[in-house]
Design a protein around this motif. Structure first.
Motif, PDB file in Angstrom:
ATOM      1  N   TYR A 157       0.851  -1.195   0.000  1.00 48.48           N
ATOM      2  CA  TYR A 157       0.000   0.000   0.000  1.00 48.48           C
ATOM      3  C   TYR A 157       0.890   1.249   0.000  1.00 48.48           C
ATOM      4  CZ  TYR A 157      -4.005   2.967   0.975  1.00 48.48           C
ATOM      5  OH  TYR A 157      -4.993   3.923   0.873  1.00 48.48           O
ATOM      6  N   ALA A 158       0.894   1.950  -1.120  1.00 50.51           N
ATOM      7  CA  ALA A 158       1.873   3.020  -1.358  1.00 50.51           C
ATOM      8  C   ALA A 158       1.816   4.121  -0.303  1.00 50.51           C
ATOM      9  CB  ALA A 158       1.660   3.609  -2.747  1.00 50.51           C
ATOM     10  N   LYS A 159       0.617   4.489   0.141  1.00 53.87           N
ATOM     11  CA  LYS A 159       0.500   5.619   1.060  1.00 53.87           C
ATOM     12  C   LYS A 159       1.095   5.319   2.439  1.00 53.87           C
ATOM     13  CE  LYS A 159      -3.385   8.032   0.690  1.00 53.87           C
ATOM     14  NZ  LYS A 159      -4.845   8.300   0.530  1.00 53.87           N
ATOM     15  N   LEU A 160       1.162   4.041   2.802  1.00 50.03           N
ATOM     16  CA  LEU A 160       1.851   3.699   4.047  1.00 50.03           C
ATOM     17  C   LEU A 160       3.354   3.954   3.927  1.00 50.03           C
ATOM     18  CD1 LEU A 160      -0.043   0.431   5.051  1.00 50.03           C
ATOM     19  CD2 LEU A 160      -0.101   2.635   6.251  1.00 50.03           C
ATOM     20  N   HIS A 161       3.912   3.714   2.745  1.00 49.68           N
ATOM     21  CA  HIS A 161       5.331   4.030   2.516  1.00 49.68           C
ATOM     22  C   HIS A 161       5.525   5.543   2.449  1.00 49.68           C
ATOM     23  CE1 HIS A 161       6.532  -0.128   1.957  1.00 49.68           C
ATOM     24  NE2 HIS A 161       5.451  -0.312   1.189  1.00 49.68           N
ATOM     25  N   LEU A 162       4.536   6.230   1.874  1.00 48.40           N
ATOM     26  CA  LEU A 162       4.581   7.697   1.862  1.00 48.40           C
ATOM     27  C   LEU A 162       4.628   8.231   3.291  1.00 48.40           C
ATOM     28  CD1 LEU A 162       4.227  10.466   0.363  1.00 48.40           C
ATOM     29  CD2 LEU A 162       1.756  10.139   0.654  1.00 48.40           C
ATOM     30  N   ALA A 163       3.749   7.712   4.156  1.00 48.52           N
ATOM     31  CA  ALA A 163       3.726   8.155   5.549  1.00 48.52           C
ATOM     32  C   ALA A 163       5.024   7.796   6.267  1.00 48.52           C
ATOM     33  CB  ALA A 163       2.534   7.539   6.274  1.00 48.52           C
ATOM     34  N   THR A 164       5.587   6.630   5.925  1.00 48.77           N
ATOM     35  CA  THR A 164       6.879   6.248   6.513  1.00 48.77           C
ATOM     36  C   THR A 164       7.945   7.281   6.137  1.00 48.77           C
ATOM     37  OG1 THR A 164       6.307   3.900   6.403  1.00 48.77           O
ATOM     38  CG2 THR A 164       8.645   4.448   6.627  1.00 48.77           C
ATOM     39  N   GLY A 175      17.840  10.208   4.334  1.00 45.86           N
ATOM     40  CA  GLY A 175      18.143   9.062   3.479  1.00 45.86           C
ATOM     41  C   GLY A 175      17.062   8.003   3.572  1.00 45.86           C
ATOM     42  N   LEU A 176      16.628   7.708   4.803  1.00 46.03           N
ATOM     43  CA  LEU A 176      15.559   6.733   5.000  1.00 46.03           C
ATOM     44  C   LEU A 176      14.251   7.244   4.403  1.00 46.03           C
ATOM     45  CD1 LEU A 176      16.302   5.619   8.687  1.00 46.03           C
ATOM     46  CD2 LEU A 176      16.791   4.355   6.568  1.00 46.03           C
ATOM     47  N   ALA A 177      14.016   8.546   4.513  1.00 50.10           N
ATOM     48  CA  ALA A 177      12.803   9.138   3.942  1.00 50.10           C
ATOM     49  C   ALA A 177      12.790   8.966   2.427  1.00 50.10           C
ATOM     50  CB  ALA A 177      12.716  10.615   4.306  1.00 50.10           C
ATOM     51  N   ALA A 178      13.937   9.235   1.800  1.00 53.69           N
ATOM     52  CA  ALA A 178      14.025   9.105   0.336  1.00 53.69           C
ATOM     53  C   ALA A 178      13.731   7.670  -0.095  1.00 53.69           C
ATOM     54  CB  ALA A 178      15.415   9.539  -0.144  1.00 53.69           C
ATOM     55  N   ASN A 179      14.271   6.709   0.653  1.00 54.42           N
ATOM     56  CA  ASN A 179      14.019   5.298   0.315  1.00 54.42           C
ATOM     57  C   ASN A 179      12.535   4.967   0.421  1.00 54.42           C
ATOM     58  OD1 ASN A 179      16.751   4.892  -0.081  1.00 54.42           O
ATOM     59  ND2 ASN A 179      17.108   4.137   1.991  1.00 54.42           N
ATOM     60  N   ALA A 180      11.883   5.501   1.453  1.00 56.82           N
ATOM     61  CA  ALA A 180      10.453   5.231   1.643  1.00 56.82           C
ATOM     62  C   ALA A 180       9.628   5.845   0.519  1.00 56.82           C
ATOM     63  CB  ALA A 180       9.996   5.772   2.996  1.00 56.82           C
ATOM     64  N   TYR A 181       9.997   7.066   0.104  1.00 62.06           N
ATOM     65  CA  TYR A 181       9.259   7.702  -1.003  1.00 62.06           C
ATOM     66  C   TYR A 181       9.455   6.906  -2.294  1.00 62.06           C
ATOM     67  CZ  TYR A 181       8.716  11.737   2.100  1.00 62.06           C
ATOM     68  OH  TYR A 181       8.399  12.559   3.144  1.00 62.06           O
ATOM     69  N   ASP A 182      10.652   6.398  -2.482  1.00 68.15           N
ATOM     70  CA  ASP A 182      10.910   5.579  -3.677  1.00 68.15           C
ATOM     71  C   ASP A 182      10.047   4.317  -3.663  1.00 68.15           C
ATOM     72  OD1 ASP A 182      12.757   7.361  -4.692  1.00 68.15           O
ATOM     73  OD2 ASP A 182      14.504   6.309  -3.862  1.00 68.15           O
ATOM     74  N   ARG A 183       9.854   3.731  -2.474  1.00 70.38           N
ATOM     75  CA  ARG A 183       8.985   2.544  -2.384  1.00 70.38           C
ATOM     76  C   ARG A 183       7.535   2.920  -2.693  1.00 70.38           C
ATOM     77  NH1 ARG A 183      12.041   1.733   2.314  1.00 70.38           N
ATOM     78  NH2 ARG A 183      10.256   2.253   3.663  1.00 70.38           N
ATOM     79  N   ALA A 184       7.115   4.082  -2.216  1.00 74.19           N
ATOM     80  CA  ALA A 184       5.748   4.543  -2.495  1.00 74.19           C
ATOM     81  C   ALA A 184       5.551   4.711  -3.999  1.00 74.19           C
ATOM     82  CB  ALA A 184       5.479   5.856  -1.770  1.00 74.19           C
ATOM     83  N   ILE A 185       6.545   5.263  -4.682  1.00 73.01           N
ATOM     84  CA  ILE A 185       6.468   5.457  -6.136  1.00 73.01           C
ATOM     85  C   ILE A 185       6.456   4.100  -6.849  1.00 73.01           C
ATOM     86  CG2 ILE A 185       7.785   6.303  -8.128  1.00 73.01           C
ATOM     87  CD1 ILE A 185       8.716   8.634  -6.234  1.00 73.01           C
ATOM     88  N   PHE A 186       7.236   3.166  -6.338  1.00 74.71           N
ATOM     89  CA  PHE A 186       7.281   1.837  -6.950  1.00 74.71           C
ATOM     90  C   PHE A 186       5.902   1.172  -6.894  1.00 74.71           C
ATOM     91  CE2 PHE A 186       7.790  -2.786  -6.465  1.00 74.71           C
ATOM     92  CZ  PHE A 186       8.456  -3.076  -7.648  1.00 74.71           C
ATOM     93  N   PHE A 187       5.224   1.283  -5.742  1.00 67.76           N
ATOM     94  CA  PHE A 187       3.928   0.614  -5.593  1.00 67.76           C
ATOM     95  C   PHE A 187       2.777   1.418  -6.220  1.00 67.76           C
ATOM     96  CE2 PHE A 187       6.178  -1.437  -1.933  1.00 67.76           C
ATOM     97  CZ  PHE A 187       6.136  -2.726  -2.448  1.00 67.76           C
ATOM     98  N   SER A 193       2.054  12.967  -4.608  1.00 61.95           N
ATOM     99  CA  SER A 193       2.647  13.440  -3.357  1.00 61.95           C
ATOM    100  C   SER A 193       3.984  12.771  -3.066  1.00 61.95           C
ATOM    101  CB  SER A 193       1.683  13.217  -2.196  1.00 61.95           C
ATOM    102  OG  SER A 193       1.289  11.855  -2.146  1.00 61.95           O
ATOM    103  N   ALA A 194       4.156  11.518  -3.505  1.00 62.85           N
ATOM    104  CA  ALA A 194       5.435  10.829  -3.281  1.00 62.85           C
ATOM    105  C   ALA A 194       6.543  11.500  -4.080  1.00 62.85           C
ATOM    106  CB  ALA A 194       5.315   9.357  -3.660  1.00 62.85           C
ATOM    107  N   GLY A 199      11.161  15.020  -4.162  1.00 66.33           N
ATOM    108  CA  GLY A 199      11.838  16.213  -4.674  1.00 66.33           C
ATOM    109  C   GLY A 199      12.315  17.112  -3.550  1.00 66.33           C
ATOM    110  N   LYS A 200      11.545  17.197  -2.481  1.00 70.55           N
ATOM    111  CA  LYS A 200      11.956  18.031  -1.350  1.00 70.55           C
ATOM    112  C   LYS A 200      13.212  17.483  -0.682  1.00 70.55           C
ATOM    113  CE  LYS A 200       8.474  19.222   1.322  1.00 70.55           C
ATOM    114  NZ  LYS A 200       7.173  19.031   2.029  1.00 70.55           N
TER     115      LYS A 200
END
Length: 570
Positions: A157-164, A175-187, A193-194, A199-200
């Protein structure tokens, strides 16, 4: 509210009635874009038409939460629960109210009731986690707990990775935030928003190309966004692309509910885009309403400097320094203040502030140039030389700055020579001891040697630059006034070889200087050898006559040439 997160305030309205969603889509959009006052107004109007609309009630409650109106939020969430006692998002809303009120027991109870109301819906876990991250009072431990529970139910569920990612960003674990956003984009490759939040992260890490790519992708997915233009403006501002920053902020401001912070940032962009009048007008709108009066005084001072109102700028900057936190001063503050002080004739104070500026940011090599020019203007030639040396060391036009270094060391040596000459006159009347003039003479020699070294560098860098060899010749002649060595002679010969290839009329005075030194060098050699080596002495005499004759050809009225040629019977 945690200003890091741009999205995430839409808490699972998707499980509610589809027709209701459609009717409330604009309000939902306002929540996603952090336009909380607009969202509040929208949902209030919606409830006038449909007082029991659960989606509108939850949306209004969320808007109140982010406007720090917890009591109003509690009222509408309770109304939603009256209509639907097991509405998970209304229950989550009451948990968030309890969080803001520091009621940990009620917070835990309501969040658990929300979870049990729809255990397999990942949106519920997302809603609780985002509330714990984004509200003005955070509870990151609870956010992490519900994110882990949600991911155990549906790890795709992408939005859970977004929230992470939002949680890690709030904790500055970028760094961990960027990885989580990348997972959100993957799913979910369509989750705008991801991309925005990714980008931020890139903007924070100065990966500007990646940030632009991410922002543009977010905008491509959802062209109607608001916040993306703010961050695009910040990106262009950070990269000194002020025209595009201005355009992006104009779009953002035309769509958003204006805040003082937004207007201040826009004023900065207008200033750096050299639109000083517009920047000043923008500041007038927020003066008196801003919590950061000193920040506004800063930009007012900058503008006054750029528009030539230096006395006003002086007053603004003095008020700014009095009000602003000293720990938050920036190099540019001292630079602008120094410019103003210079224009008001306060050169010593200007130099003090330029020194503060360059200490704060040594990468701003242009400050060394300002310091060098100001020091030279005030006859502080040693300081000026040191600043030009630093410019050369930092790679700023090494030839030019080495040349200027040499000249300033020469002028400092001349100051010491003037003192030496004065002391010698006093010594003749026994008014000062000889040791005093000896120390002064040594300082004179030191600075002439420093100048000589600088011109040696110039000659190595500019082998076809006659001026460098002429100055080298001058320094060598000062260090060897009796012309016993050949250093000055060789330098002048190299200069003459270069000058002879150029425009003789344009180079006339420099050519004459070369001829004079060479003629004088041979004259002194002639005199030294006159008794010990007649043939060699005659050779030196002939060379001296040759050079002084050439001088007469270029300037028949040259007094030294006339005197030497007369002595030789010419």
């Amino acid at each position: 509210m945690n200003k890091w997160i741009a999205f995430g305030v839409l808490y699972g309205l998707s499980i509610l009635n589809g027709k209701s969603q459609e009717n409330n889509s604009l309000g939902t959009f306002y929540l996603e874009e952090s336009q909380f006052a607009k969202a509040r107004n929208f949902f209030q109007n919606r409830l006038k038409v449909a007082p029991d609309d659960a989606t509108a009630l939850v949306g209004l409650g969320d808007a109140y939460l982010f406007l720090d109106a917890a009591d109003s939020a509690k009222t509408v969430f309770q109304k939603a629960i009256v209509n639907d006692p097991k509405n998970p998002f209304a229950l989550a809303g009451l948990g968030k109210v309890a969080l803001l009120n520091k009621d940990r027991i009620s917070e835990s109870e309501y969040f658990d009731r929300a979870r049990r109301a729809d255990k397999t819906n990942p949106e519920v876990y997302y809603a609780i986690a985002e509330g714990c991250i984004n509200l003005s009072r955070q509870d990151t431990a609870t956010a992490l707990l519900f994110l882990n529970q949600g991911l155990s139910i549906n790890q795709k569920y992408a939005k859970l990775h977004l929230a992470t990612g939002n949680l890690e960003a709030a904790k500055k674990n970028y760094g961990l935030a960027a990885n989580a956003y990348d997972r959100a984009i993957f799913f979910d490759p369509k989750l705008a928003s991801a991309y925005l939040n990714r980008g931020k992260i890139d903007l924070l890490s100065h990966s500007f190309k990646d940030a632009l790519k991410a922002f543009n992708k977010s905008r491509e997915i959802n062209p109607g966004q608001i916040l993306v233009y703010k961050y695009l403006g910040d990106l262009f501002y950070a990269t000194a692309n002020y025209p595009d920053a201005e355009k992006a902020y104009q779009t953002y401001l035309s769509r958003t509910s204006l805040t003082t912070e937004d207007q201040e940032q826009y004023a900065y962009i207008l200033f750096f885009n050299k639109k000083y009048d517009e920047a000043a007008k923008q500041l007038e709108q927020v003066m008196g309403t801003s919590r950061n009066e000193s920040v506004l005084l800063r930009i007012r001072g900058y503008i006054a400097c750029e528009t030539g109102e230096f006395q006003k700028g002086f007053e603004y900057m003095n008020r700014f320094f009095a009000l602003h936190n000293p720990q938050k001063l920036i190099s540019t503050d001292f630079q602008y203040y120094a410019k103003i002080l210079q224009q008001l004739g306060k050169d010593s104070l200007a130099m003090e502030n330029l020194k503060k500026a360059v200490t704060m940011d040594p990468s701003k090599i242009e400050i060394y140039n300002e310091l060098a020019k100001l020091a030279a203007k005030n006859r502080k030639h040693k300081e000026a030389a040191i600043y030009y040396q630093k410019l050369a060391e930092k790679g700023s036009d090494r030839l030019l700055n080495s040349f200027l270094t040499g000249k300033e060391f020469y002028f400092e040596g001349e100051n010491w020579r003037s003192r030496f000459d004065s002391l010698q006159k006093l010594q003749k009347t026994n008014k000062v001891p000889f040791a005093d003039s000896a120390a002064v003479k040594e300082n004179m020699k030191i600075f002439f040697l420093k100048a000589d070294s600088a011109f040696t560098v110039v000659n190595l860098l500019g082998t076809d630059y006659a001026g460098g060899f002429i100055w080298k010749g001058r320094m060598q002649s000062l260090l060897d006034p009796e012309a016993e060595n050949t250093g000055a002679k060789e330098a002048y010969e190299k200069a003459l070889a270069i000058l002879s290839k150029g425009d003789s009329a344009k180079n006339r005075s420099s050519i004459i200087e070369c001829y004079k030194y060479l003629g004088s060098w041979y004259f002194l050699a002639y005199e030294r050898l006159f008794k010990s080596d007649k043939p060699k002495s005659a050779e030196m005499r002939a060379k001296s006559i040759e050079f002084f004759t050439k001088i007469s050809g270029l300037d028949p009225n040259d007094a030294q040439a006339k005197e030497v040629l007369k002595k030789f019977g010419g």
